[in-house]
Each structure stands twice: as C-alpha cells, then as structure tokens.
Motif scaffolding. Structure first.
Motif, PDB file in Angstrom:
ATOM      1  N   PRO A 208      27.261  45.807 111.047  1.00  0.00           N
ATOM      2  CA  PRO A 208      28.648  45.361 110.962  1.00  0.00           C
ATOM      3  C   PRO A 208      29.069  44.434 112.092  1.00  0.00           C
ATOM      4  O   PRO A 208      29.803  43.466 111.865  1.00  0.00           O
ATOM      5  CB  PRO A 208      29.435  46.676 110.996  1.00  0.00           C
ATOM      6  CG  PRO A 208      28.499  47.688 110.423  1.00  0.00           C
ATOM      7  CD  PRO A 208      27.142  47.271 110.893  1.00  0.00           C
ATOM      8  N   GLU A 209      28.586  44.703 113.301  1.00  0.00           N
ATOM      9  CA  GLU A 209      28.979  43.873 114.444  1.00  0.00           C
ATOM     10  C   GLU A 209      28.337  42.490 114.426  1.00  0.00           C
ATOM     11  O   GLU A 209      28.707  41.611 115.204  1.00  0.00           O
ATOM     12  CB  GLU A 209      28.656  44.581 115.769  1.00  0.00           C
ATOM     13  CG  GLU A 209      27.174  44.814 116.035  1.00  0.00           C
ATOM     14  CD  GLU A 209      26.662  46.125 115.456  1.00  0.00           C
ATOM     15  OE1 GLU A 209      25.611  46.591 115.936  1.00  0.00           O
ATOM     16  OE2 GLU A 209      27.295  46.667 114.537  1.00  0.00           O
ATOM     17  N   HIS A 210      27.365  42.284 113.521  1.00  0.00           N
ATOM     18  CA  HIS A 210      26.725  40.982 113.400  1.00  0.00           C
ATOM     19  C   HIS A 210      27.341  40.120 112.300  1.00  0.00           C
ATOM     20  O   HIS A 210      27.000  38.936 112.180  1.00  0.00           O
ATOM     21  CB  HIS A 210      25.228  41.147 113.106  1.00  0.00           C
ATOM     22  CG  HIS A 210      24.458  41.725 114.254  1.00  0.00           C
ATOM     23  ND1 HIS A 210      23.097  41.964 114.198  1.00  0.00           N
ATOM     24  CD2 HIS A 210      24.855  42.119 115.491  1.00  0.00           C
ATOM     25  CE1 HIS A 210      22.694  42.480 115.342  1.00  0.00           C
ATOM     26  NE2 HIS A 210      23.737  42.590 116.144  1.00  0.00           N
ATOM     27  N   VAL A 211      28.209  40.702 111.505  1.00  0.00           N
ATOM     28  CA  VAL A 211      28.841  39.946 110.413  1.00  0.00           C
ATOM     29  C   VAL A 211      29.768  38.881 110.998  1.00  0.00           C
ATOM     30  O   VAL A 211      30.663  39.187 111.792  1.00  0.00           O
ATOM     31  CB  VAL A 211      29.629  40.880 109.472  1.00  0.00           C
ATOM     32  CG1 VAL A 211      30.427  40.064 108.458  1.00  0.00           C
ATOM     33  CG2 VAL A 211      28.679  41.829 108.764  1.00  0.00           C
ATOM     34  N   MET A 212      29.572  37.633 110.602  1.00  0.00           N
ATOM     35  CA  MET A 212      30.377  36.523 111.114  1.00  0.00           C
ATOM     36  C   MET A 212      31.478  36.108 110.134  1.00  0.00           C
ATOM     37  O   MET A 212      32.524  35.625 110.551  1.00  0.00           O
ATOM     38  CB  MET A 212      29.472  35.335 111.436  1.00  0.00           C
ATOM     39  CG  MET A 212      28.454  35.630 112.518  1.00  0.00           C
ATOM     40  SD  MET A 212      27.262  34.304 112.747  1.00  0.00           S
ATOM     41  CE  MET A 212      26.233  34.998 114.032  1.00  0.00           C
ATOM     42  N   THR A 213      31.221  36.281 108.845  1.00  0.00           N
ATOM     43  CA  THR A 213      32.258  36.122 107.823  1.00  0.00           C
ATOM     44  C   THR A 213      32.226  37.367 106.951  1.00  0.00           C
ATOM     45  O   THR A 213      31.236  37.615 106.267  1.00  0.00           O
ATOM     46  CB  THR A 213      32.038  34.873 106.960  1.00  0.00           C
ATOM     47  OG1 THR A 213      32.229  33.691 107.744  1.00  0.00           O
ATOM     48  CG2 THR A 213      33.015  34.840 105.790  1.00  0.00           C
ATOM     49  N   PRO A 214      33.285  38.167 106.951  1.00  0.00           N
ATOM     50  CA  PRO A 214      33.320  39.366 106.104  1.00  0.00           C
ATOM     51  C   PRO A 214      33.343  38.996 104.628  1.00  0.00           C
ATOM     52  O   PRO A 214      33.916  37.975 104.225  1.00  0.00           O
ATOM     53  CB  PRO A 214      34.625  40.051 106.521  1.00  0.00           C
ATOM     54  CG  PRO A 214      34.960  39.485 107.865  1.00  0.00           C
ATOM     55  CD  PRO A 214      34.452  38.076 107.832  1.00  0.00           C
ATOM     56  N   GLY A 215      32.731  39.834 103.827  1.00  0.00           N
ATOM     57  CA  GLY A 215      32.612  39.564 102.404  1.00  0.00           C
ATOM     58  C   GLY A 215      33.932  39.413 101.670  1.00  0.00           C
ATOM     59  O   GLY A 215      33.973  38.821 100.591  1.00  0.00           O
ATOM     60  N   ILE A 216      35.020  39.930 102.231  1.00  0.00           N
ATOM     61  CA  ILE A 216      36.312  39.821 101.561  1.00  0.00           C
ATOM     62  C   ILE A 216      36.734  38.364 101.375  1.00  0.00           C
ATOM     63  O   ILE A 216      37.510  38.037 100.478  1.00  0.00           O
ATOM     64  CB  ILE A 216      37.402  40.604 102.338  1.00  0.00           C
ATOM     65  CG1 ILE A 216      38.656  40.772 101.478  1.00  0.00           C
ATOM     66  CG2 ILE A 216      37.708  39.948 103.669  1.00  0.00           C
ATOM     67  CD1 ILE A 216      39.675  41.710 102.064  1.00  0.00           C
ATOM     68  N   PHE A 217      36.185  37.462 102.201  1.00  0.00           N
ATOM     69  CA  PHE A 217      36.534  36.051 102.107  1.00  0.00           C
ATOM     70  C   PHE A 217      35.585  35.262 101.206  1.00  0.00           C
ATOM     71  O   PHE A 217      35.770  34.057 101.010  1.00  0.00           O
ATOM     72  CB  PHE A 217      36.541  35.407 103.494  1.00  0.00           C
ATOM     73  CG  PHE A 217      37.586  35.961 104.410  1.00  0.00           C
ATOM     74  CD1 PHE A 217      38.932  35.809 104.133  1.00  0.00           C
ATOM     75  CD2 PHE A 217      37.233  36.644 105.563  1.00  0.00           C
ATOM     76  CE1 PHE A 217      39.906  36.320 104.971  1.00  0.00           C
ATOM     77  CE2 PHE A 217      38.196  37.169 106.419  1.00  0.00           C
ATOM     78  CZ  PHE A 217      39.536  36.999 106.123  1.00  0.00           C
ATOM     79  N   VAL A 218      34.542  35.913 100.677  1.00  0.00           N
ATOM     80  CA  VAL A 218      33.504  35.209  99.924  1.00  0.00           C
ATOM     81  C   VAL A 218      33.495  35.679  98.471  1.00  0.00           C
ATOM     82  O   VAL A 218      33.494  36.877  98.200  1.00  0.00           O
ATOM     83  CB  VAL A 218      32.114  35.443 100.567  1.00  0.00           C
ATOM     84  CG1 VAL A 218      31.023  34.735  99.776  1.00  0.00           C
ATOM     85  CG2 VAL A 218      32.126  34.957 102.020  1.00  0.00           C
ATOM     86  N   LYS A 219      33.474  34.715  97.540  1.00  0.00           N
ATOM     87  CA  LYS A 219      33.481  35.072  96.109  1.00  0.00           C
ATOM     88  C   LYS A 219      32.090  35.021  95.481  1.00  0.00           C
ATOM     89  O   LYS A 219      31.793  35.782  94.565  1.00  0.00           O
ATOM     90  CB  LYS A 219      34.396  34.108  95.350  1.00  0.00           C
ATOM     91  CG  LYS A 219      35.862  34.237  95.689  1.00  0.00           C
ATOM     92  CD  LYS A 219      36.456  35.489  95.099  1.00  0.00           C
ATOM     93  CE  LYS A 219      37.952  35.589  95.398  1.00  0.00           C
ATOM     94  NZ  LYS A 219      38.731  34.548  94.694  1.00  0.00           N
ATOM     95  N   ARG A 220      31.232  34.106  95.957  1.00  0.00           N
ATOM     96  CA  ARG A 220      29.913  33.946  95.349  1.00  0.00           C
ATOM     97  C   ARG A 220      28.855  33.714  96.424  1.00  0.00           C
ATOM     98  O   ARG A 220      29.119  33.066  97.439  1.00  0.00           O
ATOM     99  CB  ARG A 220      29.888  32.740  94.388  1.00  0.00           C
ATOM    100  CG  ARG A 220      30.886  32.817  93.254  1.00  0.00           C
ATOM    101  CD  ARG A 220      30.912  31.522  92.466  1.00  0.00           C
ATOM    102  NE  ARG A 220      32.035  31.475  91.539  1.00  0.00           N
ATOM    103  CZ  ARG A 220      32.471  30.379  90.935  1.00  0.00           C
ATOM    104  NH1 ARG A 220      31.861  29.228  91.146  1.00  0.00           N
ATOM    105  NH2 ARG A 220      33.509  30.431  90.117  1.00  0.00           N
ATOM    106  N   VAL A 221      27.668  34.225  96.159  1.00  0.00           N
ATOM    107  CA  VAL A 221      26.516  34.017  97.041  1.00  0.00           C
ATOM    108  C   VAL A 221      25.333  33.599  96.180  1.00  0.00           C
ATOM    109  O   VAL A 221      25.065  34.205  95.137  1.00  0.00           O
ATOM    110  CB  VAL A 221      26.155  35.311  97.804  1.00  0.00           C
ATOM    111  CG1 VAL A 221      24.889  35.095  98.632  1.00  0.00           C
ATOM    112  CG2 VAL A 221      27.308  35.756  98.697  1.00  0.00           C
TER     113      VAL A 221
END
Length: 230
Positions: A208-221
């Motif tokens: 968790p401390e390495h996440v730079m953009t949390p998934g809540i802001f991302v719709k597709r990967v």
C-alpha cells in the motif's frame, strides 16, 4: 469481483469521441503511453484537444496523431519535439505554421496545478507564474502585497492516458522513476483514466505504501502490447 483490466488496446481506448479532451502523461520520452496513443490513432476519434508536456516526441505516438490531422488543439509546455529530423517528429510545427492546429502554451507547474485543481474539485486559482508575459494576456490579474498574480482555471480531461511500471486489477499504479511526472494528477483530473502497464500483478503484490496512484482514480488497465493480465 472488481477487475479493471481489459484484454486489448482497442478496449482500453473505447469511447473516445470526436472533440474529447485527452490528458497524456509523459515528459520527453519518459512515461509516454505510446501503445495507447497508437491505439487512439487506429480508433479514429478526431478534433481532439491534447494536454501533454510536449507537442510530440520522436516518430511514434503523439507526433503521428498530429500528422494524421486528428488534433484540433494542443495544450502543452514545450511545443517542439526533441528530434525534429525524423519523420513525423516536426508534425506539430508544420501543422501550426499552416494554421491547422491551435496552441495553448502553459508553464509546466501551472499545467500540473490546473489539473490538480480539477481533480480536487477546486475552482480557479492565482499564481505569479507568467505575470507580465504574453501568457497572461486576456486573463484576470491582481497585485497582492506587491506581487503580481494571474488567474488560472482548472484543467479537466475526458480521458487520461498514462504509463505505469506495474498495476493490479483494482487499478493501483506504480511508476518508474521520472515516468511518474504528470500521471498522478492526470488520473485525478480525468473522467476516465486509462493505464498502460508494463506488468499487471496479483492483488496485494503492491505494498500500500508503494501505490503512487490509487485505483479509485483509474477506470481501465491494459498490459503493454494489449495482453490481458492477472
């Protein structure tokens, strides 16, 4: 089960319409989501407004999009390519001189803050950057305690295309070194953020401390090359 991964680049750029505003990560050659840009070229959307640090860098990607006449307006800080001798690399300069594309030049810090304001739900803000220069023409200005300021507005995108080093199926992202650049604020400022990831890892593999953009802001990967991940 929440899974934001898609199995193709075509699916990753689906829904981009004519006239869309697209925020594209990258600083020079670092962190550029070239796969997504090329997929957009194949997708066919036109009259696009592109927000990027550059106006194309090298032969592939954004330069191709400009060369194809698909970009109506460029919002950027550096309206030149680093290698203008290669095919397509001078596409923006040629289109601009011919009057085929609009340019809004924005200082890098101001551009980042405009997107951050959009992502945070804030309104316009004052900045001393560009006060007294041609970039401030037509904008509201004020002098406070002897310092001149320019009023800048939030910059929101319909889509954001970013490049991550790795991602998980929830959309949590990690970037590689300077590849981070504008990507976090672009994901926040866009209605639909799409990440091109070098590696898609299992859920929990990114501390968790390495996440730079949390998934809540991302719709597709999407995996680089368009392959479906875990």
């Amino acid at each position: 089960m929440l899974d934001k991964t898609v199995d193709s680049l075509e699916a990753a750029v689906a829904g981009v319409r004519d006239g869309s505003v697209i925020l594209i990560g990258g600083f020079g050659a670092s962190g550029v989501p070239t796969d997504l840009i090329c997929a957009l070229l194949d997708q066919g959307a036109r009259e696009l407004t592109i927000v990027n640090n550059n106006a194309g860098n090298g032969e592939r990607g954004l330069s191709q999009l400009v060369q194809a006449g698909r970009v109506r307006k460029m919002i950027c800080s550096f309206a030149r390519s680093s290698d203008r001798k290669k095919p397509n690399a001078a596409a923006f300069a040629q289109a601009y001189r011919a009057g085929k594309i609009e340019l809004e030049c924005v200082p890098q810090g101001t551009m980042a803050e405009r997107m951050r304001a959009a992502g945070a739900g804030l309104g316009p803000f004052f900045t001393p950057t560009a006060y007294g220069t041609p970039l401030a023409e037509g904008k509201e200005t004020r002098v406070v305690d002897g310092v001149g300021y320019v009023l800048e507005t939030p910059l929101k995108g319909d889509f954001a295309f970013v490049k991550a080093l790795r991602a998980d199926r929830w959309g949590n992202l990690v970037y590689r070194y300077a590849g981070r650049n504008f990507a976090p604020v672009m994901c926040m400022a866009a209605t639909t953020a799409v990440a091109q990831a070098g590696e898609i890892v299992s859920l929990g593999a990114i501390p968790p401390e390495h996440v730079m953009t949390p998934g809540i802001f991302v719709k597709r990967v999407v995996r680089e090359g368009g392959q479906h991940g875990i």
